[in-house]
Design an enzyme around this catalytic site. Structure first.
Site, PDB file in Angstrom:
ATOM      1  N   PRO A  14      14.031  78.750  40.078  1.00  0.00           N
ATOM      2  CA  PRO A  14      14.765  77.673  40.753  1.00  0.00           C
ATOM      3  C   PRO A  14      15.397  78.147  42.056  1.00  0.00           C
ATOM      4  O   PRO A  14      15.303  79.338  42.401  1.00  0.00           O
ATOM      5  CB  PRO A  14      15.857  77.327  39.733  1.00  0.00           C
ATOM      6  N   SER A  55      17.590  81.692  42.849  1.00  0.00           N
ATOM      7  CA  SER A  55      17.211  82.715  41.865  1.00  0.00           C
ATOM      8  C   SER A  55      16.849  84.045  42.522  1.00  0.00           C
ATOM      9  O   SER A  55      16.582  85.025  41.826  1.00  0.00           O
ATOM     10  CB  SER A  55      16.054  82.212  41.000  1.00  0.00           C
ATOM     11  N   SER A  60      13.473  84.515  47.732  1.00  0.00           N
ATOM     12  CA  SER A  60      13.330  85.007  49.112  1.00  0.00           C
ATOM     13  C   SER A  60      13.811  86.448  49.224  1.00  0.00           C
ATOM     14  O   SER A  60      13.168  87.264  49.893  1.00  0.00           O
ATOM     15  CB  SER A  60      14.110  84.109  50.080  1.00  0.00           C
ATOM     16  N   GLU A 114       8.528  79.597  50.387  1.00  0.00           N
ATOM     17  CA  GLU A 114       8.597  78.133  50.220  1.00  0.00           C
ATOM     18  C   GLU A 114       7.201  77.527  50.085  1.00  0.00           C
ATOM     19  O   GLU A 114       6.916  76.445  50.618  1.00  0.00           O
ATOM     20  CB  GLU A 114       9.344  77.488  51.406  1.00  0.00           C
ATOM     21  N   CYS A 137      27.922  76.691  33.478  1.00  0.00           N
ATOM     22  CA  CYS A 137      28.323  77.501  32.325  1.00  0.00           C
ATOM     23  C   CYS A 137      28.080  79.001  32.462  1.00  0.00           C
ATOM     24  O   CYS A 137      28.501  79.779  31.612  1.00  0.00           O
ATOM     25  CB  CYS A 137      27.629  76.993  31.060  1.00  0.00           C
ATOM     26  N   CYS A 169      22.534  72.355  30.797  1.00  0.00           N
ATOM     27  CA  CYS A 169      23.413  71.677  31.770  1.00  0.00           C
ATOM     28  C   CYS A 169      22.637  70.832  32.782  1.00  0.00           C
ATOM     29  O   CYS A 169      23.238  70.081  33.546  1.00  0.00           O
ATOM     30  CB  CYS A 169      24.260  72.705  32.519  1.00  0.00           C
TER      31      CYS A 169
END
Ligand code: ADP
Ligand code: MG
Ligand code: ZN
Length: 206
Positions: free
Chosen positions: A20, A23, A26, A96, A155, A187
């Site tokens: 995601p 994370s 890059s 990307e 969390c 979440c």
């Protein structure tokens, strides 16, 4: 380069770095490219011009690390830019990559066949939690897949999702802090702000 080295034929390699937002994709791509340069390999890096955060001539991480890169509008321009530099380039970085269309998969196949090392970073899922563009196919043909997690902003658990904040339904709203945050499976609220039964507004891949 397909040269014989210590008795073995040198072949190309496809590495995919995914996960995601936030994370460290890059960062990891930049780390690998910098190490390749230290090994005196010739490196070329590209990104789609859909994401002009920070720099036009570099890729950048949220932790402000950068590596010089060429911005291309689509896969045919990427192909053109690359074939102008081949055979000089040994290592190819693409950041990307989720924004490119499916033809990036074929181009990657051609490059690996020419003995190149291709390192591709990109989001594996959209803000609705669905597979993102060509990344799943690239993961399938890769030699190595590194799936990174971020830290869930709610969390603190490992986060595999990108949560969009706010009500926009466009797939591509480029930006980072304040628009997106990392969330764990528990979440993550993919349709939190969406009016019921509203269709995703999908842009054309480039
Ligand atoms: P990506 O390319 O996957 O979006 P980057 O490499 O640009 O990620 O940025 C990773 C960096 O983002 C981390 O090293 C950290 O400094 C910062 N960061 C900000 N928010 C988070 C988060 N929720 N989880 C992990 N890292 C975060
Ligand atoms: Mg990134
Ligand atoms: Zn969480």
């Amino acid at each position: 380069m397909n040269a014989l080295k210590s008795g073995r034929v040198e072949v190309g390699r496809i590495e995919v770095i995914t996960g995601p937002m936030f994370s460290g994709k890059s960062e990891e791509l930049i780390r690998r490219l910098k190490r390749a340069r230290i090994a005196r390999q010739r490196v070329a890096c590209f990104k789609p011009d859909i994401d002009l955060r920070y720099h036009r001539t570099a890729i950048a991480s949220h932790s402000a690390q950068t590596h010089e890169a060429v911005t291309v509008p689509n896969v045919s321009h990427l192909r053109q830019a690359l074939y102008q530099q081949l055979p000089d380039v040994e290592v190819i970085g693409i950041d990307e990559a989720q924004f490119f269309d499916a033809s990036i998969v074929q181009l990657t196949g051609e490059l690996v066949h020419l003995g190149k090392r291709i390192i591709i970073a990109g989001l594996d899922t959209t803000f609705t939690g669905d597979p993102f563009g060509p990344i799943p196919a690239l993961m399938a043909i890769a030699d190595e897949v590194t799936k990174l997690s971020a830290v869930c902003i709610v969390c603190g658990s490992p986060a595999i999702h990108t949560q969009r904040l706010g009500a926009s339904r466009e797939l591509v709203v480029v930006g980072a802090a304040g628009i997106y945050e990392a969330r764990c499976r528990a979440c993550f609220r993919p349709y939190l702000d969406a009016p019921e039964n509203e269709q995703l507004d999908l842009p054309e891949a480039i």
